[in-house]
Write a protein that holds these residues in place. Structure first.
Motif, mmCIF file in Angstrom:
data_model
loop_
_atom_site.group_PDB
_atom_site.id
_atom_site.type_symbol
_atom_site.label_atom_id
_atom_site.label_comp_id
_atom_site.label_asym_id
_atom_site.label_seq_id
_atom_site.Cartn_x
_atom_site.Cartn_y
_atom_site.Cartn_z
ATOM 1 N N ALA A 225 0.463 -1.383 0.286
ATOM 2 C CA ALA A 225 0.125 0.084 -0.047
ATOM 3 C C ALA A 225 0.766 1.032 0.090
ATOM 4 O O ALA A 225 2.004 1.066 0.313
ATOM 5 C CB ALA A 225 -0.510 -0.010 1.619
ATOM 6 N N PRO A 226 0.657 2.431 -0.078
ATOM 7 C CA PRO A 226 1.780 3.660 -0.090
ATOM 8 C C PRO A 226 1.648 3.788 1.191
ATOM 9 O O PRO A 226 2.608 4.888 0.693
ATOM 10 C CB PRO A 226 0.280 4.628 -0.778
ATOM 11 C CG PRO A 226 -0.980 3.751 -1.247
ATOM 12 C CD PRO A 226 -1.391 2.213 -0.887
ATOM 13 N N ARG A 227 0.868 3.512 2.083
ATOM 14 C CA ARG A 227 1.884 3.947 3.490
ATOM 15 C C ARG A 227 1.909 3.361 4.261
ATOM 16 O O ARG A 227 0.798 1.641 3.869
ATOM 17 C CB ARG A 227 1.237 4.766 3.989
ATOM 18 C CG ARG A 227 -0.484 4.983 4.458
ATOM 19 C CD ARG A 227 -1.378 6.262 4.735
ATOM 20 N NE ARG A 227 -2.598 5.897 4.638
ATOM 21 C CZ ARG A 227 -3.331 5.445 5.599
ATOM 22 N NH1 ARG A 227 -2.764 5.352 6.613
ATOM 23 N NH2 ARG A 227 -4.839 6.150 5.624
ATOM 24 N N ILE A 228 2.250 2.761 5.316
ATOM 25 C CA ILE A 228 2.300 1.771 6.480
ATOM 26 C C ILE A 228 1.041 1.828 7.436
ATOM 27 O O ILE A 228 0.450 3.094 7.075
ATOM 28 C CB ILE A 228 3.076 1.477 7.652
ATOM 29 C CG1 ILE A 228 3.803 2.487 8.333
ATOM 30 C CG2 ILE A 228 4.313 0.703 6.931
ATOM 31 C CD1 ILE A 228 4.481 2.738 9.149
ATOM 32 N N LEU A 229 0.529 0.369 7.849
ATOM 33 C CA LEU A 229 -0.646 0.744 8.185
ATOM 34 C C LEU A 229 -2.092 1.153 7.353
ATOM 35 O O LEU A 229 -2.525 2.558 7.997
ATOM 36 C CB LEU A 229 -0.606 1.539 9.641
ATOM 37 C CG LEU A 229 0.188 0.762 10.845
ATOM 38 C CD1 LEU A 229 -0.451 2.091 11.946
ATOM 39 C CD2 LEU A 229 0.023 -0.282 11.677
ATOM 40 N N PRO A 230 -2.473 0.738 6.879
ATOM 41 C CA PRO A 230 -3.092 1.448 5.712
ATOM 42 C C PRO A 230 -4.126 1.167 6.069
ATOM 43 O O PRO A 230 -4.985 2.099 5.246
ATOM 44 C CB PRO A 230 -2.850 0.579 4.012
ATOM 45 C CG PRO A 230 -2.349 -0.807 4.967
ATOM 46 C CD PRO A 230 -1.229 -0.369 6.100
ATOM 47 N N GLY A 231 -4.660 1.055 7.099
ATOM 48 C CA GLY A 231 -6.100 0.729 7.514
ATOM 49 C C GLY A 231 -6.419 1.600 8.809
ATOM 50 O O GLY A 231 -7.224 1.120 9.144
ATOM 51 N N MET A 232 -5.298 2.926 8.981
ATOM 52 C CA MET A 232 -5.669 3.164 9.840
ATOM 53 C C MET A 232 -5.511 4.609 9.775
ATOM 54 O O MET A 232 -5.103 5.534 8.193
ATOM 55 C CB MET A 232 -4.229 3.273 11.339
ATOM 56 C CG MET A 232 -4.784 1.629 11.948
ATOM 57 S SD MET A 232 -3.525 2.016 13.440
ATOM 58 C CE MET A 232 -4.162 0.692 14.098
ATOM 59 N N ASP A 233 -5.875 6.313 10.374
ATOM 60 C CA ASP A 233 -5.786 7.432 9.797
ATOM 61 C C ASP A 233 -3.879 7.131 9.291
ATOM 62 O O ASP A 233 -3.403 6.925 10.050
ATOM 63 C CB ASP A 233 -5.810 8.728 11.576
ATOM 64 C CG ASP A 233 -6.400 9.513 11.600
ATOM 65 O OD1 ASP A 233 -7.507 10.225 10.748
ATOM 66 O OD2 ASP A 233 -4.578 9.748 10.498
ATOM 67 N N SER A 234 -4.024 8.315 8.294
ATOM 68 C CA SER A 234 -2.455 8.569 7.807
ATOM 69 C C SER A 234 -2.277 9.578 8.705
ATOM 70 O O SER A 234 -0.880 9.507 8.301
ATOM 71 C CB SER A 234 -2.820 9.562 6.891
ATOM 72 O OG SER A 234 -3.738 10.546 6.523
ATOM 73 N N ASP A 235 -2.629 10.382 9.707
ATOM 74 C CA ASP A 235 -1.249 10.940 10.354
ATOM 75 C C ASP A 235 -0.904 10.343 11.350
ATOM 76 O O ASP A 235 -0.098 10.060 11.875
ATOM 77 C CB ASP A 235 -2.355 11.399 11.058
ATOM 78 C CG ASP A 235 -2.463 13.244 10.773
ATOM 79 O OD1 ASP A 235 -2.874 13.142 8.947
ATOM 80 O OD2 ASP A 235 -4.374 13.776 11.057
ATOM 81 N N VAL A 236 -1.739 8.893 11.577
ATOM 82 C CA VAL A 236 -0.881 7.672 12.609
ATOM 83 C C VAL A 236 0.068 6.916 11.805
ATOM 84 O O VAL A 236 1.559 6.668 11.774
ATOM 85 C CB VAL A 236 -1.758 6.752 13.426
ATOM 86 C CG1 VAL A 236 -1.179 5.999 14.267
ATOM 87 C CG2 VAL A 236 -3.359 7.069 13.570
ATOM 88 N N SER A 237 0.068 7.270 10.331
ATOM 89 C CA SER A 237 1.276 6.455 9.839
ATOM 90 C C SER A 237 1.995 7.017 9.463
ATOM 91 O O SER A 237 3.339 6.525 9.770
ATOM 92 C CB SER A 237 -0.051 6.207 8.063
ATOM 93 O OG SER A 237 -0.401 5.258 7.939
#
Length: 272
Positions: free
Chosen positions: A171-183
């Protein structure tokens, strides 16, 4: 009157290869980091601290066994039968050829780590989270495939104990299932701690031979093998979980299902 049939050990994923062992490892890692920066608190240690991973494993095993003993004591009055059960009918279970009649059946067979078509577990180089918790020595380097909650937890844990960790997430970021700020926050934390993250990763382009182990942490899937649900008319979803209603009833009267094999979210506090 209740009978509990178990093919492996009492306690399921959480106790044996999930929350409990990972949290004991994390506690050891935290203690190690605290000792390393003890000078900040005015405490001088003569030499650099060293990790005795075999002792960490021994502590983990001891804690699991203590909790398992407590769980087994709470099961007094329940007939615990060890072996692989097969559902022979709505009111009958087969255990190694012995037919056991019953009024109701509850399936709580749990889940197992998912693997990728191009990264099949071999138990040697390519391993699951289960094998990751059983390593006898800390690896020099570790590639974690999957930047979800499981992969990120292991990345943080092993990096804290001095392992060179790389996290690869498609996915484009880690922790894709969580808020983008958290990632973004976690990626910054990982960068400061020397954890390399590769997002939008194509696993086929990575040099797997440059890592001691490749841990595939891309989630879990229901474990229903050998139960013969289809033969008995128990319906499952496209993802492989058992279909149940709000009262845990399956499509067959008298057969119920609970936990990872039937839940939409595979965490203990959500399981229904």
């Amino acid at each position: 009157k209740t009978a509990l049939m178990e093919r492996s050990t009492i306690g399921g994923t959480c106790l044996n290869c999930g929350c409990i062992p990972t949290k004991t490892f994390i506690q050891s890692a935290k203690a190690y980091l605290q000792v390393k920066k003890s000078r900040v608190f005015g405490i001088t240690i003569p030499a650099d601290p060293e990790i005795n991973f075999s002792e960490i494993q021994a502590r983990k095993t001891k804690i699991i066994q203590q909790l398992k003993n407590g769980m087994e004591s709470m099961l007094r009055g329940v007939d615990i039968l060890h072996g692989e059960a097969v559902i022979a009918g709505p009111q009958e279970v087969d255990l190694y050829g012995e037919k056991i009649p019953t009024r109701s059946i509850l399936i709580a067979s749990g889940s197992i780590p998912s693997e990728l078509n191009n990264l099949r577990f071999d138990g040697k180089k390519i391993i699951s989270s289960n094998e990751l918790l059983l390593l006898s020595n800390l690896p020099e380097s570790l590639l974690i495939v999957g930047g979800g909650v499981i992969g990120c937890e292991f990345a943080s844990l092993f990096a804290a104990m001095g392992v060179h960790v790389t996290v690869a997430e498609c996915a484009p970021r880690i922790l894709p299932g969580m808020d983008s700020d958290v990632s973004r926050k976690l990626e910054n934390c990982f960068r400061k701690r020397g954890i390399q993250t590769i997002t939008g990763a194509d696993i086929s382009t990575l040099d797997l031979d440059s890592f001691s182990y490749v841990a595939v942490c891309v989630g879990r899937k229901p474990y229903l093998e050998g139960l013969q649900l289809e033969r008995n008319g128990v319906k499952t979803t496209a993802s492989g979980s058992i279909v149940v209603d709000d009262f845990l009833r399956t499509s067959v009267p008298g057969i119920f299902a609970a936990g990872d094999c039937a839940s939409k979210i595979m965490v203990a506090h959500f399981a229904w």
